[in-house]
Design an enzyme around this catalytic site. Structure first.
Site, PDB file in Angstrom:
ATOM      1  N   ALA A  51       0.816  -1.214   0.000  1.00 13.65           N
ATOM      2  CA  ALA A  51       0.000   0.000   0.000  1.00 13.65           C
ATOM      3  C   ALA A  51       0.846   1.258   0.000  1.00 13.65           C
ATOM      4  CB  ALA A  51      -0.919   0.006   1.221  1.00 13.65           C
ATOM      5  N   CYS A  52       2.018   1.197   0.584  1.00 11.82           N
ATOM      6  CA  CYS A  52       2.820   2.390   0.882  1.00 11.82           C
ATOM      7  C   CYS A  52       3.678   2.815  -0.313  1.00 11.82           C
ATOM      8  CB  CYS A  52       3.719   2.089   2.079  1.00 11.82           C
ATOM      9  SG  CYS A  52       4.926   3.382   2.433  1.00 11.82           S
ATOM     10  N   PRO A  53       3.570   4.063  -0.750  1.00  7.91           N
ATOM     11  CA  PRO A  53       4.376   4.503  -1.893  1.00  7.91           C
ATOM     12  C   PRO A  53       5.864   4.538  -1.597  1.00  7.91           C
ATOM     13  CG  PRO A  53       3.242   6.364  -0.896  1.00  7.91           C
ATOM     14  CD  PRO A  53       2.677   5.137  -0.255  1.00  7.91           C
TER      15      PRO A  53
END
Length: 337
Positions: A51-53
């Site tokens: 989920a985390c960029p």
């Protein structure tokens, strides 16, 4: 050390503007003799979230540089609540590679690893986290520094074809650093400054430079992308911009109120560049997991979305290379007449 805020919205200052807390662990892996953290196969474990960029950057570079057999990884569950990122349980089956329980410590949450390293730790429990299994230490939780370690420090362990991949070439370093500066401040972090703003003024002060910089990126790509950010050579600039732009339409437009324009209908050059990376370069497309992205933001940020409703659209999450939204087709048709 001061205790880190329990809620991400508590990072706002008195004006309501969001301020990102710096990463705590900033050690470096080196292939130089005598290094505290030497480059060794299997010694380090990478903890990420799909989920985390910021974590996504490290997955892309790991794959581009052929480090899959050198640095194993585990992806946490998309859910991040009061105790931070948690690991999937054995009976949960989520999309994406290595979304499993913690294989090193059998921890339930990422924070447990931080406390094993330092029982008095009071900082953030963030991904990516690069962990030294041999010493039981966290090397780094700063994505911009982890990816640069991956560029070169493990080259002695890699086949020649991966050694030759240079994502920070000397002749482009000045341009890359210049692009990094405004891309990070206004776009990568700009979506968070917009989404986590606690006042109308702070929100408007963040969204204006965000879209001004998207316009700037669009103008640059319209003139220079062939097909990468700096022409025919893929660089760090592509990686750092991609991880925000791929999340923009599915999440940031609605969840973070970044809604002046979307990418697919408002930025044709960015949209073309984005789809080339997603569909044609496996290191980008294969590490992108839209279920994790959409569910994490909409079901973890209770202060923004209390009922945890995940929007269905846009559909599809990313368009095929040969398809455009109707508004774009109409605009292109009118300009060609």
């Amino acid at each position: 050390m001061d205790k880190a805020p329990s809620s991400i919205t508590q990072w706002a200052d008195k004006s309501g503007a969001f301020n990102r807390v710096p990463s705590h662990f900033r050690n470096l892996i080196s292939r130089e003799a005598g290094a505290e953290f030497p480059a060794e196969k299997g010694r380090y474990h990478l903890y990420v979230s799909y989920a985390c960029p910021w974590a996504h950057r490290t997955l892309i570079v790991r794959k581009l540089k052929g480090l899959e057999d050198v640095i194993p990884f585990t992806a946490v569950h998309w859910e991040m609540l009061e105790k931070g990122w948690r690991f999937a349980t054995p009976d949960e089956h989520l999309p994406g590679e290595n979304v499993t329980p913690d294989p090193i410590h059998n921890s339930t949450h990422l924070r447990d690893i931080y406390f094993k390293v330092n029982p008095d730790y009071h900082g953030r429990f963030t991904v990516p986290t690069l962990y030294d299994v041999k010493q039981g230490k966290i090397v780094s939780n700063e994505s911009s520094e982890i990816i640069r370690m991956f560029y070169t420090e493990f080259d002695d362990l890699l086949p020649e074809k991966y050694k030759e991949i240079d994502l920070f070439p000397q002749h482009l370093q000045y341009e890359i650093e210049g692009a990094n500066d405004w891309t990070y401040n206004d776009i990568n972090n700009g979506v968070y400054k917009t989404g986590f703003a606690q006042t109308q003024e702070a929100y408007e002060n963040a969204i204006k430079p965000l879209f001004a910089s998207l316009d700037r990126a669009e103008s640059h790509l319209a003139q220079h992308a062939a097909p990468y950010y700096f022409g025919n050579h893929m660089t760090e600039a592509d990686i750092r911009l991609y991880t925000t732009i791929i999340r923009f339409d599915p999440v940031y437009v609605q969840h973070f109120k970044c809604n002046i324009r979307d990418i697919r209908s408002g930025y044709p050059a960015l949209h073309k560049w984005l789809r080339h990376l997603y569909w044609d370069v496996p290191a980008f497309g294969k590490t992108t997991q839209f279920e994790h992205i959409k569910k994490h933001y909409t079901k973890s940020h209770k202060q923004i979305n209390p009922p945890s409703i995940t929007s269905v659209g846009p559909l599809p999450d990313i368009l095929p290379k040969d398809q455009e939204v109707p508004a774009t087709v109409a605009a292109l048709r009118s300009t060609s007449q």
